[in-house]
Design a protein around this motif. Sequence first.
Motif, mmCIF file in Angstrom:
data_model
loop_
_atom_site.group_PDB
_atom_site.id
_atom_site.type_symbol
_atom_site.label_atom_id
_atom_site.label_comp_id
_atom_site.label_asym_id
_atom_site.label_seq_id
_atom_site.Cartn_x
_atom_site.Cartn_y
_atom_site.Cartn_z
ATOM 1 N N ILE A 166 1.059 -1.254 0.183
ATOM 2 C CA ILE A 166 -0.368 0.127 -0.013
ATOM 3 C C ILE A 166 0.939 0.811 -0.319
ATOM 4 O O ILE A 166 0.388 2.147 -0.641
ATOM 5 C CB ILE A 166 -1.099 0.196 1.064
ATOM 6 C CG1 ILE A 166 -1.953 -1.118 0.972
ATOM 7 C CG2 ILE A 166 -1.443 1.414 1.526
ATOM 8 C CD1 ILE A 166 -3.086 -1.413 2.132
ATOM 9 N N ASP A 167 1.937 1.287 0.892
ATOM 10 C CA ASP A 167 2.635 2.564 0.458
ATOM 11 C C ASP A 167 3.789 2.308 -0.439
ATOM 12 O O ASP A 167 3.577 4.168 -0.522
ATOM 13 C CB ASP A 167 3.585 2.266 2.225
ATOM 14 C CG ASP A 167 3.397 2.141 3.868
ATOM 15 O OD1 ASP A 167 1.988 3.163 3.707
ATOM 16 O OD2 ASP A 167 3.829 1.767 4.333
ATOM 17 N N MET A 168 3.332 1.412 -1.698
ATOM 18 C CA MET A 168 3.712 1.200 -2.798
ATOM 19 C C MET A 168 3.541 2.162 -4.160
ATOM 20 O O MET A 168 3.345 2.634 -4.904
ATOM 21 C CB MET A 168 5.044 0.390 -2.692
ATOM 22 C CG MET A 168 6.265 -0.138 -2.473
ATOM 23 S SD MET A 168 6.996 -1.721 -3.073
ATOM 24 C CE MET A 168 6.003 -2.443 -3.724
ATOM 25 N N LEU A 169 2.118 1.976 -3.081
ATOM 26 C CA LEU A 169 0.594 2.868 -4.460
ATOM 27 C C LEU A 169 1.343 4.457 -4.496
ATOM 28 O O LEU A 169 1.415 4.407 -3.502
ATOM 29 C CB LEU A 169 0.050 2.454 -4.060
ATOM 30 C CG LEU A 169 -0.580 0.653 -4.156
ATOM 31 C CD1 LEU A 169 -1.805 1.018 -3.949
ATOM 32 C CD2 LEU A 169 -0.317 0.285 -5.590
ATOM 33 N N PRO A 170 1.467 4.662 -5.429
ATOM 34 C CA PRO A 170 0.756 6.215 -6.085
ATOM 35 C C PRO A 170 -0.237 6.928 -5.215
ATOM 36 O O PRO A 170 -0.987 6.270 -5.315
ATOM 37 C CB PRO A 170 0.803 6.662 -7.533
ATOM 38 C CG PRO A 170 0.899 5.223 -7.908
ATOM 39 C CD PRO A 170 0.407 4.037 -7.097
ATOM 40 N N LYS A 171 0.152 8.277 -4.487
ATOM 41 C CA LYS A 171 -1.078 8.634 -4.188
ATOM 42 C C LYS A 171 -1.906 9.704 -4.743
ATOM 43 O O LYS A 171 -0.981 10.239 -6.142
ATOM 44 C CB LYS A 171 -0.447 9.857 -2.698
ATOM 45 C CG LYS A 171 0.653 9.251 -2.108
ATOM 46 C CD LYS A 171 -0.155 7.797 -0.820
ATOM 47 C CE LYS A 171 1.002 7.215 0.071
ATOM 48 N NZ LYS A 171 0.334 5.977 0.226
ATOM 49 N N ILE A 172 -3.356 9.000 -5.166
ATOM 50 C CA ILE A 172 -3.426 9.831 -5.900
ATOM 51 C C ILE A 172 -4.655 11.249 -5.285
ATOM 52 O O ILE A 172 -5.317 10.930 -4.313
ATOM 53 C CB ILE A 172 -4.402 9.417 -6.324
ATOM 54 C CG1 ILE A 172 -4.252 8.458 -7.196
ATOM 55 C CG2 ILE A 172 -5.683 9.241 -7.333
ATOM 56 C CD1 ILE A 172 -4.215 7.016 -7.829
ATOM 57 N N ASP A 173 -4.379 12.167 -6.161
ATOM 58 C CA ASP A 173 -5.859 13.300 -5.395
ATOM 59 C C ASP A 173 -7.015 12.641 -5.956
ATOM 60 O O ASP A 173 -7.589 12.897 -6.491
ATOM 61 C CB ASP A 173 -5.265 14.660 -5.847
ATOM 62 C CG ASP A 173 -5.759 15.526 -5.628
ATOM 63 O OD1 ASP A 173 -7.436 15.740 -5.496
ATOM 64 O OD2 ASP A 173 -5.010 16.809 -5.626
ATOM 65 N N LYS A 174 -8.096 12.527 -5.073
ATOM 66 C CA LYS A 174 -8.722 12.276 -5.347
ATOM 67 C C LYS A 174 -9.985 13.429 -5.985
ATOM 68 O O LYS A 174 -10.538 13.177 -6.967
ATOM 69 C CB LYS A 174 -9.664 12.230 -3.829
ATOM 70 C CG LYS A 174 -11.603 12.212 -3.988
ATOM 71 C CD LYS A 174 -12.248 11.403 -2.741
ATOM 72 C CE LYS A 174 -13.943 11.776 -3.201
ATOM 73 N NZ LYS A 174 -14.290 11.019 -1.609
ATOM 74 N N GLU A 175 -9.299 14.598 -6.008
ATOM 75 C CA GLU A 175 -10.675 15.766 -6.844
ATOM 76 C C GLU A 175 -9.790 15.567 -8.550
ATOM 77 O O GLU A 175 -10.564 16.036 -9.302
ATOM 78 C CB GLU A 175 -9.864 17.167 -6.043
ATOM 79 C CG GLU A 175 -11.032 17.348 -4.754
ATOM 80 C CD GLU A 175 -10.928 18.878 -4.863
ATOM 81 O OE1 GLU A 175 -10.602 19.569 -5.066
ATOM 82 O OE2 GLU A 175 -11.103 18.997 -2.855
ATOM 83 N N VAL A 176 -7.920 15.499 -8.063
ATOM 84 C CA VAL A 176 -8.171 15.391 -9.740
ATOM 85 C C VAL A 176 -8.379 14.279 -10.304
ATOM 86 O O VAL A 176 -8.739 13.950 -11.161
ATOM 87 C CB VAL A 176 -6.359 15.203 -9.890
ATOM 88 C CG1 VAL A 176 -5.460 15.131 -10.903
ATOM 89 C CG2 VAL A 176 -6.157 17.208 -8.915
ATOM 90 N N ALA A 177 -8.281 13.223 -9.895
ATOM 91 C CA ALA A 177 -8.911 11.429 -10.399
ATOM 92 C C ALA A 177 -10.666 12.400 -10.512
ATOM 93 O O ALA A 177 -10.294 11.335 -12.002
ATOM 94 C CB ALA A 177 -9.147 9.913 -9.280
ATOM 95 N N LEU A 178 -11.515 12.268 -9.772
ATOM 96 C CA LEU A 178 -12.627 12.450 -10.231
ATOM 97 C C LEU A 178 -13.123 13.419 -10.966
ATOM 98 O O LEU A 178 -13.831 13.607 -11.600
ATOM 99 C CB LEU A 178 -13.666 13.106 -8.963
ATOM 100 C CG LEU A 178 -13.324 11.250 -7.571
ATOM 101 C CD1 LEU A 178 -14.069 11.849 -6.679
ATOM 102 C CD2 LEU A 178 -13.780 9.991 -8.821
ATOM 103 N N GLY A 179 -12.189 14.420 -11.738
ATOM 104 C CA GLY A 179 -12.016 15.521 -12.519
ATOM 105 C C GLY A 179 -12.662 17.015 -12.055
ATOM 106 O O GLY A 179 -13.745 17.630 -13.057
ATOM 107 N N TYR A 180 -12.694 17.323 -10.515
ATOM 108 C CA TYR A 180 -13.206 18.671 -10.006
ATOM 109 C C TYR A 180 -12.446 19.262 -9.887
ATOM 110 O O TYR A 180 -11.061 19.493 -10.338
ATOM 111 C CB TYR A 180 -13.601 18.343 -8.156
ATOM 112 C CG TYR A 180 -14.502 17.096 -8.292
ATOM 113 C CD1 TYR A 180 -15.669 16.788 -8.531
ATOM 114 C CD2 TYR A 180 -14.075 16.351 -7.435
ATOM 115 C CE1 TYR A 180 -16.865 15.953 -8.785
ATOM 116 C CE2 TYR A 180 -15.147 14.606 -6.924
ATOM 117 C CZ TYR A 180 -16.656 15.537 -7.408
ATOM 118 O OH TYR A 180 -16.814 14.147 -7.445
#
Length: 83
Positions: A69-83
């Motif tokens: 889990i720590d190796m997974l990239p961090k995803i900005d929820k707003e960017v991913a959802l297109g807000y």
Amino acid sequence: MTAAEQNKGKATEALLSELHGAMASLWLKKLKETPEELTSAELNTIRQFLKDNNISCDASQNEQITNIIDMLPKIDKEVALGY
């Protein structure tokens, strides 16, 4: 139709249990001996076998999972959802 007639040709619980154990042993052997040779389809089969048998883990209690889990990239929820 009698119960005997309904069950004619069906596998016994003992036979199904043996098959279940054999499948688990086969996948475990492949995972231990040649994990790099497993295809994505085989890994998915293993995943589904575990899921079908209600096998899960608590990531907070499993260091290996926490490391993944720590190796997974961090995803900005707003960017991913297109807000």
